[in-house]
Design a protein around this motif. Structure first.
Motif, PDB file in Angstrom:
ATOM      1  N   TRP A 118       0.843  -1.194   0.000  1.00 53.25           N
ATOM      2  CA  TRP A 118       0.000   0.000   0.000  1.00 53.25           C
ATOM      3  C   TRP A 118       0.880   1.246   0.000  1.00 53.25           C
ATOM      4  O   TRP A 118       1.862   1.331   0.720  1.00 53.25           O
ATOM      5  CB  TRP A 118      -0.904   0.007   1.233  1.00 53.25           C
ATOM      6  CG  TRP A 118      -1.775   1.211   1.270  1.00 53.25           C
ATOM      7  CD1 TRP A 118      -1.618   2.319   2.054  1.00 53.25           C
ATOM      8  CD2 TRP A 118      -2.938   1.454   0.475  1.00 53.25           C
ATOM      9  NE1 TRP A 118      -2.598   3.235   1.797  1.00 53.25           N
ATOM     10  CE2 TRP A 118      -3.425   2.722   0.830  1.00 53.25           C
ATOM     11  CE3 TRP A 118      -3.606   0.712  -0.506  1.00 53.25           C
ATOM     12  CZ2 TRP A 118      -4.564   3.273   0.234  1.00 53.25           C
ATOM     13  CZ3 TRP A 118      -4.735   1.263  -1.096  1.00 53.25           C
ATOM     14  CH2 TRP A 118      -5.204   2.523  -0.719  1.00 53.25           C
ATOM     15  N   GLY A 119       0.527   2.211  -0.842  1.00 51.04           N
ATOM     16  CA  GLY A 119       1.343   3.416  -0.961  1.00 51.04           C
ATOM     17  C   GLY A 119       2.591   3.201  -1.781  1.00 51.04           C
ATOM     18  O   GLY A 119       3.459   4.070  -1.838  1.00 51.04           O
ATOM     19  N   PHE A 120       2.713   2.008  -2.418  1.00 50.49           N
ATOM     20  CA  PHE A 120       3.847   1.674  -3.278  1.00 50.49           C
ATOM     21  C   PHE A 120       5.183   1.758  -2.531  1.00 50.49           C
ATOM     22  O   PHE A 120       6.216   1.999  -3.123  1.00 50.49           O
ATOM     23  CB  PHE A 120       3.879   2.597  -4.503  1.00 50.49           C
ATOM     24  CG  PHE A 120       2.623   2.547  -5.328  1.00 50.49           C
ATOM     25  CD1 PHE A 120       2.469   1.593  -6.327  1.00 50.49           C
ATOM     26  CD2 PHE A 120       1.585   3.439  -5.102  1.00 50.49           C
ATOM     27  CE1 PHE A 120       1.306   1.537  -7.083  1.00 50.49           C
ATOM     28  CE2 PHE A 120       0.419   3.385  -5.855  1.00 50.49           C
ATOM     29  CZ  PHE A 120       0.274   2.432  -6.851  1.00 50.49           C
ATOM     30  N   GLY A 121       5.144   1.595  -1.219  1.00 52.30           N
ATOM     31  CA  GLY A 121       6.360   1.642  -0.407  1.00 52.30           C
ATOM     32  C   GLY A 121       6.602   2.967   0.255  1.00 52.30           C
ATOM     33  O   GLY A 121       7.410   3.079   1.188  1.00 52.30           O
ATOM     34  N   MET A 122       5.909   4.025  -0.166  1.00 53.44           N
ATOM     35  CA  MET A 122       6.155   5.370   0.378  1.00 53.44           C
ATOM     36  C   MET A 122       5.596   5.556   1.781  1.00 53.44           C
ATOM     37  O   MET A 122       5.972   6.495   2.484  1.00 53.44           O
ATOM     38  CB  MET A 122       5.573   6.429  -0.562  1.00 53.44           C
ATOM     39  CG  MET A 122       6.248   6.517  -1.904  1.00 53.44           C
ATOM     40  SD  MET A 122       7.946   7.157  -1.837  1.00 53.44           S
ATOM     41  CE  MET A 122       7.627   8.929  -1.771  1.00 53.44           C
ATOM     42  N   GLU A 123       4.716   4.666   2.220  1.00 56.31           N
ATOM     43  CA  GLU A 123       4.185   4.770   3.574  1.00 56.31           C
ATOM     44  C   GLU A 123       4.978   3.947   4.582  1.00 56.31           C
ATOM     45  O   GLU A 123       4.641   3.917   5.762  1.00 56.31           O
ATOM     46  CB  GLU A 123       2.718   4.321   3.604  1.00 56.31           C
ATOM     47  CG  GLU A 123       1.760   5.293   2.973  1.00 56.31           C
ATOM     48  CD  GLU A 123       0.314   5.046   3.399  1.00 56.31           C
ATOM     49  OE1 GLU A 123       0.086   4.235   4.301  1.00 56.31           O
ATOM     50  OE2 GLU A 123      -0.573   5.674   2.813  1.00 56.31           O
ATOM     51  N   ASN A 124       6.043   3.306   4.121  1.00 51.78           N
ATOM     52  CA  ASN A 124       6.723   2.310   4.949  1.00 51.78           C
ATOM     53  C   ASN A 124       7.638   2.890   6.017  1.00 51.78           C
ATOM     54  O   ASN A 124       8.232   2.139   6.782  1.00 51.78           O
ATOM     55  CB  ASN A 124       7.530   1.355   4.070  1.00 51.78           C
ATOM     56  CG  ASN A 124       6.644   0.465   3.223  1.00 51.78           C
ATOM     57  OD1 ASN A 124       5.425   0.572   3.231  1.00 51.78           O
ATOM     58  ND2 ASN A 124       7.263  -0.435   2.468  1.00 51.78           N
ATOM     59  N   ALA A 125       7.763   4.211   6.086  1.00 48.29           N
ATOM     60  CA  ALA A 125       8.670   4.812   7.069  1.00 48.29           C
ATOM     61  C   ALA A 125       7.937   5.437   8.246  1.00 48.29           C
ATOM     62  O   ALA A 125       8.486   6.286   8.955  1.00 48.29           O
ATOM     63  CB  ALA A 125       9.574   5.852   6.402  1.00 48.29           C
ATOM     64  N   GLY A 126       6.687   5.029   8.445  1.00 49.25           N
ATOM     65  CA  GLY A 126       5.966   5.456   9.640  1.00 49.25           C
ATOM     66  C   GLY A 126       5.845   6.968   9.772  1.00 49.25           C
ATOM     67  O   GLY A 126       5.342   7.653   8.882  1.00 49.25           O
TER      68      GLY A 126
END
Length: 465
Positions: free
Chosen positions: A418-426
């Motif tokens: 979800w978010g193509f990985g851009m949401e993965n940094a909290g």
């Protein structure tokens, strides 16, 4: 659904071509629902035959649903329970429609020992957060599906979906296997108004960034605002571009880079210049700066804007506003040039909600029999016609507003988060990455300033970690 979809691990979709095939809600996917409704007993006439074994079932089954009782999914579920009840009259079924409040209610309820035999959740979240409560379903999945020509339950589900669920078990720390049955599938695509595209003379959906820009210009010349989004889905546009160029593993590394140096990559400057260009050309809706969910999707539904990057639950969420004659179309994020060959349209963000069984259930046979009715071909077809949702079963007709989504599924080979990985940094993603993207998209900073600011902000954020 709103923005909080969870990330999904990579998964080859080779079996996706068996689709005739693979829409959701919320942080998960439909309009934000109401709070939990009182428990209700379901009963009604049946139209689906049960297995011989099912006729001997008895006891009570408690099912907690993620839908509110006002949503169309609830009506379909009620019909499935009615069929089950008619075939299994000795089983009492209690259904509690929690809405998306289930996400905060389910764990304490399970931990307190409350009777819950079946519950609905995003499988990735459920397996990560509730792994001590979920039942392994491998043996049960071999049972015959309800009304599906002798197929097992496992074989009746779209292969890529059922295998995706299996892929979640290892990262969750569980023994490899199946702990959820996927249903209410979804995918992230550009949804567009075909009538507006026709008015602008656009005869084919764009597959490249150059074609996407040409479509935006045609729409603008026809007096139509091309693109909108709101605060709930802004991660999709920024992530979609960079993942299309570089793949989601790269975007994951970008937002987690503690040095800030990755933000100096030429593709980031290209991204920033292209976003600046979209703003300066007037391709973004003038309202994006202040759009609060669901403002953007409502503008799409009433014909004020042509395109919105969103989940396949969108047509259902705005059905009342859009009306029955809205001409829905969809296409994948266009391929961005100068990438690393790991992006493009081989990747697609997709997933599903899931049905899970409580491993402490005292009535697993009856509970799973009910699950079989919930994922029967009849019920899944009704989800398509009544809830405008993608059916989870193979060879089941998709609802008309989502028919073009099958093209994207057939193209895809990799499951993107979800978010193509851009949401993965909290906190860095939510507090810096997306607010600074909005400064760029609304013209408050230019491309060079964007790159410089992201380098500085990344170093600042991670220096304290």
């Amino acid at each position: 659904m709103n923005k909080k979809r969870k990330a999904f691990g990579s998964l080859l979709l080779a079996s996706m071509l068996t689709l005739s095939m693979l829409s959701g809600c919320g942080k998960s996917n439909t309009a934000e629902p109401s709070s939990a409704s009182p428990s209700e007993k379901a009963s009604a006439p049946a139209t689906e035959s049960a297995s011989t074994e099912a006729s001997t079932l008895s006891g009570k089954v408690v099912f907690w649903s993620m839908w509110s009782n006002a949503e169309p999914q609830a009506k379909v579920i009620d019909e499935a329970i009615a069929d089950f009840k008619a075939a299994n009259p000795a089983v009492e079924v209690e259904i509690k429609y929690n809405g998306r409040d289930i996400n905060k209610l389910i764990k304490p309820a399970l931990e307190s020992g409350q009777q819950i035999d079946i519950f609905e959740q995003d499988p990735s979240a459920a397996l990560a957060n509730l792994k001590d409560h979920v039942l392994k379903l491998d043996d049960l999945l071999a049972e015959q599906a309800i009304g599906d020509d002798g197929k097992s339950v496992k074989d009746s589900i779209i292969p890529s979906l059922i295998e995706w669920v299996k892929s979640l078990s290892g990262p969750a720390g569980l023994e490899e296997g199946y702990y959820a049955i996927p249903q209410q599938p979804y995918a992230v695509l550009f949804f567009y108004n075909k009538e507006l595209f026709n008015k602008a003379g656009i005869t084919e959906v764009p597959t490249s960034w150059e074609q996407f820009l040409a479509a935006c210009e045609s729409l603008k010349q026809a007096g139509i605002e091309p693109i909108t989004f709101d605060d709930a889905y802004r991660s999709l546009f920024s992530g979609g571009y960079l993942a299309s160029a570089m793949g989601s593993d790269w975007t994951d590394s970008l937002v987690k880079d503690k040095t800030g140096e990755m933000w100096k990559d030429p593709i980031v400057l290209q991204f920033a210049k292209d976003i600046q260009n979209l703003h300066e050309k007037g391709y973004f809706s003038k309202k994006i700066a202040g759009n609060k969910y669901p403002a953007g999707q409502q503008d799409l539904a009433i014909g004020k804007v042509a395109m919105y990057l969103n989940g396949s639950w969108l047509p259902n969420e705005v059905a009342e506003t859009a009306g029955p004659n809205f001409q829905w179309g969809s296409f994948q994020f266009p391929t961005v040039p100068n990438g690393n060959d790991k992006g493009g349209q081989q990747g697609l963000t997709f997933g599903a909600q899931g049905l899970l069984l409580n491993k402490k259930s005292k009535n697993v046979p009856a509970a799973f029999e009910l699950v079989k009715y919930l994922v029967s071909k009849k019920t899944q077809a009704a989800m398509g016609t009544q809830a405008v949702a993608i059916p989870a079963t193979v060879d089941t007709k998709w609802p008309a507003p989502l028919e073009e989504a099958a093209i994207a599924f057939n193209n895809a080979k990799v499951n993107l988060p979800w978010g193509f990985g851009m949401e993965n940094a909290g906190d860095f993603s939510s507090g810096t990455v997306f607010p600074v993207f909005m400064e760029l998209a609304t013209g408050k900073i230019n491309a060079d300033q964007y790159v410089a600011k992201m380098v500085t902000e990344a170093k600042k954020f991670y220096s304290g970690k």
